[in-house]
Design a protein around this motif. Structure first.
Motif, PDB file in Angstrom:
ATOM      1  N   GLU A  12       0.839  -1.188   0.000  1.00 47.75           N
ATOM      2  CA  GLU A  12       0.000   0.000   0.000  1.00 47.75           C
ATOM      3  C   GLU A  12       0.882   1.249   0.000  1.00 47.75           C
ATOM      4  N   ASN A  13       0.292   2.363  -0.487  1.00 50.55           N
ATOM      5  CA  ASN A  13       1.041   3.620  -0.603  1.00 50.55           C
ATOM      6  C   ASN A  13       2.352   3.355  -1.354  1.00 50.55           C
ATOM      7  N   LEU A  14       2.196   2.923  -2.598  1.00 51.89           N
ATOM      8  CA  LEU A  14       3.334   2.481  -3.404  1.00 51.89           C
ATOM      9  C   LEU A  14       4.442   3.529  -3.538  1.00 51.89           C
ATOM     10  N   PRO A  15       4.138   4.821  -3.735  1.00 52.63           N
ATOM     11  CA  PRO A  15       5.234   5.802  -3.834  1.00 52.63           C
ATOM     12  C   PRO A  15       6.110   5.854  -2.579  1.00 52.63           C
ATOM     13  N   ALA A  16       5.476   5.821  -1.392  1.00 48.50           N
ATOM     14  CA  ALA A  16       6.266   5.854  -0.155  1.00 48.50           C
ATOM     15  C   ALA A  16       7.064   4.565   0.014  1.00 48.50           C
ATOM     16  N   TRP A  17       6.457   3.443  -0.342  1.00 50.82           N
ATOM     17  CA  TRP A  17       7.172   2.158  -0.247  1.00 50.82           C
ATOM     18  C   TRP A  17       8.376   2.129  -1.190  1.00 50.82           C
ATOM     19  N   ARG A  18       8.187   2.639  -2.419  1.00 57.24           N
ATOM     20  CA  ARG A  18       9.290   2.677  -3.377  1.00 57.24           C
ATOM     21  C   ARG A  18      10.408   3.590  -2.880  1.00 57.24           C
ATOM     22  N   ARG A  19      10.030   4.696  -2.244  1.00 56.85           N
ATOM     23  CA  ARG A  19      11.030   5.609  -1.693  1.00 56.85           C
ATOM     24  C   ARG A  19      11.860   4.914  -0.617  1.00 56.85           C
ATOM     25  N   ARG A  20      11.213   4.151   0.252  1.00 55.96           N
ATOM     26  CA  ARG A  20      11.951   3.438   1.297  1.00 55.96           C
ATOM     27  C   ARG A  20      12.902   2.399   0.689  1.00 55.96           C
ATOM     28  N   GLN A  21      12.440   1.730  -0.360  1.00 53.01           N
ATOM     29  CA  GLN A  21      13.281   0.713  -0.995  1.00 53.01           C
ATOM     30  C   GLN A  21      14.537   1.339  -1.604  1.00 53.01           C
ATOM     31  N   THR A  22      14.377   2.451  -2.290  1.00 55.57           N
ATOM     32  CA  THR A  22      15.546   3.098  -2.894  1.00 55.57           C
ATOM     33  C   THR A  22      16.466   3.686  -1.823  1.00 55.57           C
ATOM     34  N   ASP A  23      15.878   4.240  -0.747  1.00 56.02           N
ATOM     35  CA  ASP A  23      16.713   4.758   0.347  1.00 56.02           C
ATOM     36  C   ASP A  23      17.553   3.642   0.961  1.00 56.02           C
ATOM     37  N   LEU A  24      16.935   2.482   1.136  1.00 55.18           N
ATOM     38  CA  LEU A  24      17.652   1.348   1.725  1.00 55.18           C
ATOM     39  C   LEU A  24      18.847   0.955   0.867  1.00 55.18           C
ATOM     40  N   ARG A  25      18.677   0.916  -0.431  1.00 58.93           N
ATOM     41  CA  ARG A  25      19.771   0.499  -1.310  1.00 58.93           C
ATOM     42  C   ARG A  25      20.861   1.559  -1.406  1.00 58.93           C
ATOM     43  N   LEU A  26      20.484   2.813  -1.313  1.00 58.69           N
ATOM     44  CA  LEU A  26      21.499   3.868  -1.288  1.00 58.69           C
ATOM     45  C   LEU A  26      22.351   3.774  -0.021  1.00 58.69           C
ATOM     46  N   LEU A  27      21.720   3.493   1.102  1.00 55.27           N
ATOM     47  CA  LEU A  27      22.475   3.337   2.346  1.00 55.27           C
ATOM     48  C   LEU A  27      23.403   2.126   2.270  1.00 55.27           C
ATOM     49  N   MET A  28      22.931   1.052   1.651  1.00 53.03           N
ATOM     50  CA  MET A  28      23.785  -0.128   1.498  1.00 53.03           C
ATOM     51  C   MET A  28      24.994   0.183   0.625  1.00 53.03           C
ATOM     52  N   MET A  29      24.788   0.984  -0.415  1.00 50.02           N
ATOM     53  CA  MET A  29      25.910   1.364  -1.265  1.00 50.02           C
ATOM     54  C   MET A  29      26.926   2.187  -0.479  1.00 50.02           C
ATOM     55  N   ILE A  30      26.450   3.134   0.331  1.00 54.34           N
ATOM     56  CA  ILE A  30      27.355   3.961   1.131  1.00 54.34           C
ATOM     57  C   ILE A  30      28.099   3.105   2.152  1.00 54.34           C
ATOM     58  N   ALA A  31      27.422   2.087   2.677  1.00 57.42           N
ATOM     59  CA  ALA A  31      28.043   1.209   3.673  1.00 57.42           C
ATOM     60  C   ALA A  31      28.997   0.203   3.047  1.00 57.42           C
ATOM     61  N   GLY A  32      29.135   0.214   1.723  1.00 62.06           N
ATOM     62  CA  GLY A  32      30.048  -0.709   1.062  1.00 62.06           C
ATOM     63  C   GLY A  32      29.444  -2.059   0.742  1.00 62.06           C
ATOM     64  N   ARG A  33      28.135  -2.202   0.877  1.00 60.56           N
ATOM     65  CA  ARG A  33      27.461  -3.469   0.583  1.00 60.56           C
ATOM     66  C   ARG A  33      26.909  -3.406  -0.836  1.00 60.56           C
ATOM     67  N   SER A  34      27.830  -3.415  -1.804  1.00 61.55           N
ATOM     68  CA  SER A  34      27.477  -3.178  -3.205  1.00 61.55           C
ATOM     69  C   SER A  34      26.523  -4.234  -3.744  1.00 61.55           C
ATOM     70  N   ALA A  35      26.779  -5.501  -3.419  1.00 59.18           N
ATOM     71  CA  ALA A  35      25.942  -6.572  -3.961  1.00 59.18           C
ATOM     72  C   ALA A  35      24.492  -6.420  -3.519  1.00 59.18           C
ATOM     73  N   GLU A  36      24.274  -5.990  -2.287  1.00 65.30           N
ATOM     74  CA  GLU A  36      22.909  -5.824  -1.793  1.00 65.30           C
ATOM     75  C   GLU A  36      22.252  -4.570  -2.357  1.00 65.30           C
ATOM     76  N   SER A  37      23.056  -3.578  -2.720  1.00 67.68           N
ATOM     77  CA  SER A  37      22.484  -2.325  -3.216  1.00 67.68           C
ATOM     78  C   SER A  37      21.868  -2.473  -4.599  1.00 67.68           C
ATOM     79  N   ILE A  38      22.235  -3.513  -5.355  1.00 67.38           N
ATOM     80  CA  ILE A  38      21.697  -3.683  -6.707  1.00 67.38           C
ATOM     81  C   ILE A  38      20.604  -4.746  -6.757  1.00 67.38           C
TER      82      ILE A  38
END
Length: 364
Positions: free
Chosen positions: A154-180
């Motif tokens: 539900e509330n797909l735009p907010a859910w999509r925003r959380r998903q992209t935020d999570l992957r950006l944080l993983m990229m910053i943390a050096g978890r490249s495989a999880e970020s993609i």
């Protein structure tokens, strides 16, 4: 024959002389040899082979032969083995140094124990702790995200925003495989777009100095172009260039009119540039694009419109997927003088999207 002298008791005995007892009886006369003393028995160890008298050195050999200490001999053997770990030098053992009844020792090879090098444990900083906490918080939020009866968030735009935020944080943390990782509930093209974009970002942020910077930027651009092609058919169809021309040489190359003033009925060309269209892959492995256009003339004074001009569908094929495309349309200026608007509507025959743009034209 050796002469012998017999010894006799000389002198007289008196009555006072005591009768000898068996313990004190006189010894019988002994024969004392006269002449050279007999040679001692030959020592079998020092005797010579020809039976001649042994030398003084041979006589003393048995008196001063050193005894080999058993522990010393064993230590010497071990030292020989250590200096010859592969058995290239063999010790000659004799009966004197190793009795036949002694068990043969199994040679041992000295091996140096190689200790593994332990990797250095990276120091955990406040930044790492903050990133880990933020990632954990987002993962927990997405895990308990409400969903509808069909299982979609539900509330797909907010859910999509959380998903992209999570992957950006993983990229910053050096978890490249999880970020993609792909983002569920998104169209296939958007999933591939996100993966390509994250690959481009990870490539751009590479700190490996052994790779030339130009190579890193080239790979980054390749991923960005892939992302663009994935997202292109989902974006709104766009007319990015509309221009009156006297000649069109090809894509992006035209000879434009210096002004927008034309004679009544004058022939002219219209260059229409398109973006965000869909291409279909043919059986021959080529990318096919197809669009149709409608031209309208609208007089500015009263808003009167002439009858629309409908152009047939124009197909185009290319070996590679296009990101830009253009149409060349031949027009005739209105016969009536005045100021006119030329409105162009283009429809993508595959995505069924429509784009619209207009130009001003003066007839004198």
């Amino acid at each position: 024959m050796t002469e012998r002298l017999r010894l006799a008791n000389r002198g007289s005995r008196t009555l006072n002389d005591r009768t000898p007892t068996p313990d004190t009886a006189e010894e019988p006369p002994q024969d004392i040899p006269v002449g050279p003393a007999p040679a001692p028995a030959a020592d079998p160890e020092t005797a010579t082979a020809d039976g001649s008298d042994p030398s003084m050195l041979s006589r003393l050999r048995g008196l001063y032969s050193p005894k080999i200490d058993e522990n010393t001999e064993r230590l010497r053997k071990q030292m020989l083995r250590l200096s010859d770990p592969f058995g290239l030098i063999h010790e000659r053992e004799t009966a004197e140094t190793q009795p036949a009844t002694e068990e043969t020792e199994t040679p041992t090879t000295a091996t140096a124990e190689v200790l593994p090098t332990l990797p250095e444990t990276p120091e955990i900083t406040d930044r790492d702790l903050a990133l880990t906490a933020a990632i954990t918080l987002l993962e927990d939020e997405l895990k308990h995200w409400p969903r509808n009866s069909a299982g979609r968030p539900e509330n797909l735009p907010a859910w999509r925003r959380r998903q992209t935020d999570l992957r950006l944080l993983m990229m910053i943390a050096g978890r490249s495989a999880e970020s993609i990782r792909t983002i569920e509930a998104l169209p296939r093209e958007e999933q591939e777009f996100w993966q390509s974009m994250m690959l481009a970002m990870n490539q751009y942020r590479t700190t490996d100095e052994s790779i030339p910077r130009s190579d890193l930027l080239g790979e980054t651009l390749r991923q960005i172009r892939t992302a663009e092609r994935r997202l292109q058919p989902l974006a709104r169809l766009e007319i990015n260039r509309l221009q009156f021309c006297s000649r069109i040489n090809g894509f992006g190359s035209v000879v434009a009119f210096p002004t927008a003033d034309f004679e009544p009925g004058q022939r002219l060309l219209l260059y229409v540039g398109l973006r965000n269209f869909r291409s279909e892959l043919t059986a021959e492995g080529r990318y096919r694009t197809e669009s149709a256009a409608v031209i309208e003339y609208i007089r500015e004074e009263d808003g009167e419109a002439l009858e629309p001009v409908r152009l047939p569908s124009i197909p185009d094929e290319c070996d590679e997927q296009r990101t830009d495309y253009y149409q060349s349309i031949e027009l005739t200026a209105p016969l009536l003088e005045g100021s006119w608007l030329v409105r162009v509507r283009v429809r993508d025959q595959y995505s069924m999207q429509t784009a619209e743009a207009q130009l001003k034209l003066n007839v004198r």
